[in-house]
Design a protein around this motif. Structure first.
Motif, mmCIF file in Angstrom:
data_model
loop_
_atom_site.group_PDB
_atom_site.id
_atom_site.type_symbol
_atom_site.label_atom_id
_atom_site.label_comp_id
_atom_site.label_asym_id
_atom_site.label_seq_id
_atom_site.Cartn_x
_atom_site.Cartn_y
_atom_site.Cartn_z
ATOM 1 N N GLN A 1 0.943 -1.310 -0.075
ATOM 2 C CA GLN A 1 0.055 0.074 -0.169
ATOM 3 C C GLN A 1 0.827 1.357 -0.066
ATOM 4 O O GLN A 1 0.246 2.416 -0.429
ATOM 5 C CB GLN A 1 -1.160 0.166 1.159
ATOM 6 N N SER B 1 2.194 3.985 -3.550
ATOM 7 C CA SER B 1 1.753 5.478 -4.250
ATOM 8 C C SER B 1 2.755 6.393 -3.888
ATOM 9 O O SER B 1 2.767 7.551 -4.550
ATOM 10 C CB SER B 1 0.381 5.725 -3.700
ATOM 11 N N SER C 1 -4.317 2.300 2.110
ATOM 12 C CA SER C 1 -4.114 3.396 0.997
ATOM 13 C C SER C 1 -4.710 4.753 0.985
ATOM 14 O O SER C 1 -3.925 5.874 0.883
ATOM 15 C CB SER C 1 -4.866 2.532 -0.396
ATOM 16 N N MET D 1 -0.086 -2.033 -11.892
ATOM 17 C CA MET D 1 -1.229 -1.078 -11.237
ATOM 18 C C MET D 1 -0.799 -0.534 -9.909
ATOM 19 O O MET D 1 -1.116 0.673 -9.498
ATOM 20 C CB MET D 1 -2.262 -1.953 -10.862
ATOM 21 N N SER D 2 0.166 -1.245 -9.026
ATOM 22 C CA SER D 2 0.514 -0.959 -7.691
ATOM 23 C C SER D 2 1.977 0.026 -7.715
ATOM 24 O O SER D 2 1.972 1.079 -7.420
ATOM 25 C CB SER D 2 0.768 -2.117 -6.811
ATOM 26 N N SER E 1 -5.619 4.067 -6.116
ATOM 27 C CA SER E 1 -5.407 2.965 -5.826
ATOM 28 C C SER E 1 -6.329 2.185 -4.962
ATOM 29 O O SER E 1 -6.307 0.919 -5.161
ATOM 30 C CB SER E 1 -3.962 2.764 -5.254
ATOM 31 N N SER E 2 -6.873 2.712 -3.937
ATOM 32 C CA SER E 2 -7.663 2.196 -3.056
ATOM 33 C C SER E 2 -9.054 1.671 -3.726
ATOM 34 O O SER E 2 -9.793 0.852 -3.468
ATOM 35 C CB SER E 2 -8.148 3.174 -1.896
ATOM 36 N N VAL F 1 -9.251 2.513 -13.607
ATOM 37 C CA VAL F 1 -9.117 1.685 -12.376
ATOM 38 C C VAL F 1 -10.317 0.803 -12.076
ATOM 39 O O VAL F 1 -10.013 -0.417 -11.507
ATOM 40 C CB VAL F 1 -8.418 2.329 -11.304
#
Length: 393
Positions: A27, A30, A151, A226-227, A249-250, A302
């Motif tokens: 997490q 970002s 996140s 994606m992370s 992201s969350s 997303v």
């Protein structure tokens, strides 16, 4: 402390609380753009590995867990894992050296790995029937809920610098206290002897299990950008700032909750088409992220990616449950989880290599490579679908 009834809300919360930490490791991804300048002598791929190296630690933890359970007992193993996760997770709050931070990230994964499988298996010691099914449903959602919460917290803490974002791992402390004081495990002697006779043939796999594990390995290789790649892409294209990226992201994990709740209904309607549809949505999501020009477009991309992922994973685990040899589902699941975590860990190396070799080496190019890789898996799923359809004729 007085023994708490397993049927009580407090006991259930304590038992489920450890699942909040299962997806906490990546997490901090970002804030990777904030970390590049702190390690000028370290490659970007190596910095990105900080978000994925815990997955190698999880593999080690999964392997060590059965031995520690026999040596220390189940509850002590969970507590040991939580203590390791707390200490190793928060170490980067005050550390500055890349190598020691990398080691601490590995140890964080090891701690999580010690109680990873127990987060599920402990439920069957207290519940059965519909109540067990309900608890398993809650457990499946807790990881996504935790990932979304942490996140979001990273986005808030990021204004104080990347060191501050590692404070999210302090969450292990209240969970450690809650689990330690509330959860009392039943006598293990009888269940251990029963398990021993039932598990004599557990260590078997077949070609289908190997096939499934390989599919999961590559799916996570191509999903993980994606992370670790999204933050770099969004900041370099001036689409979003660090806090906005944490929020976006969350969404990936949050969207998995309603998709998971609808999965049973969709499976009845779509049957084996679920996998091609899920992988197609992931391809569309990854490519849309790669070429997003603004925050709303990124947000929609997303959601599409998260929905596809939320359909694909449960289908593959259902497939695994049906394909594994009799009495070997647990072993097959462990093998698959090991490949999943290795896939997560090596994803930055593979994606950066593909981007540099076949593309321009930019974040957009890297994300495009991930989309193309997922498209190959989509083509495989079409072949898989027609093979199954042919078998059922």
């Amino acid at each position: 402390m007085k023994k708490v009834n397993p049927k009580s809300g407090l006991f259930k919360v304590a038992l489920l609380s450890i699942s909040l930490l299962l997806m906490i490791a990546p997490q901090i991804s970002s804030v990777l753009p904030l970390m590049y300048s702190s390690f000028p002598d370290v490659s970007r791929a190596a910095v990105e590995t900080l978000s994925t190296i815990p997955n190698i630690g999880i593999v080690v933890g999964l392997v060590l867990s059965p031995f520690l359970i026999k040596l220390l007992g189940t509850k002590t193993t969970v507590i040991t894992g939580l203590i390791i996760a707390l200490l190793a997770g928060t170490y980067p709050m005050y550390a500055t050296g890349y190598t020691l931070i990398l080691v601490s990230r590995f140890l964080l994964g090891t701690g999580i790995g010690l109680f990873n499988s127990l987060a599920v298996s402990l439920l069957s010691k207290f519940y059965a029937g519909d109540e067990l099914s309900t608890m398993l449903g809650f457990q499946n959602s807790m990881g996504s809920v935790g990932a979304a919460i942490f996140s979001f917290c990273v986005g808030i803490l990021a204004v104080n610098g990347w060191h501050a974002t590692f404070a999210i791992y302090l969450a292990a402390l209240p969970i450690l206290l809650l689990f330690g004081f509330v959860v009392k495990l039943p006598d293990q002697q009888q269940t251990d002897s029963t398990d021993q006779s039932a598990n004599r043939e557990e260590n078997k796999i077949n070609a289908s299990v190997i096939e499934i594990a390989i599919v999961m390995f590559f799916m996570y290789v191509f999903f993980m950008p994606m992370s670790f790649k999204l933050p770099q892409l969004a900041t370099s294209q001036k689409i979003a700032n660090v806090s906005q990226i944490a929020f976006v992201s969350s969404v990936v994990t949050l969207i998995g909750i309603p998709v998971g709740m609808c999965y049973g209904f969709l499976k009845k309607k779509l049957h084996d088409l679920i996998l091609p549809i899920g992988l197609f949505l992931q391809v569309a999501g990854l490519l849309a992220i790669a070429y997003a020009v603004n925050l709303p477009m990124l947000f929609v991309a997303v959601i599409v990616l998260g929905a596809g992922f939320g359909l694909s994973v449960p289908y593959i685990f259902n497939w695994l449950d049906e394909a594994a040899p009799k009495n070997s589902v647990n072993f097959a699941t462990t093998i698959t989880l090991v490949l999943v975590n290795i896939g997560c860990a090596v994803s930055p190396t593979i994606i950066n290599w593909l981007g540099a070799t076949l593309g321009s080496g930019t974040p957009r190019s890297d994300m495009t490579m991930a989309g193309i890789g997922m498209a190959i898996l989509f083509c495989y799923s079409i072949v898989h679908y027609f093979q199954i359809k042919k078998q059922h004729k």
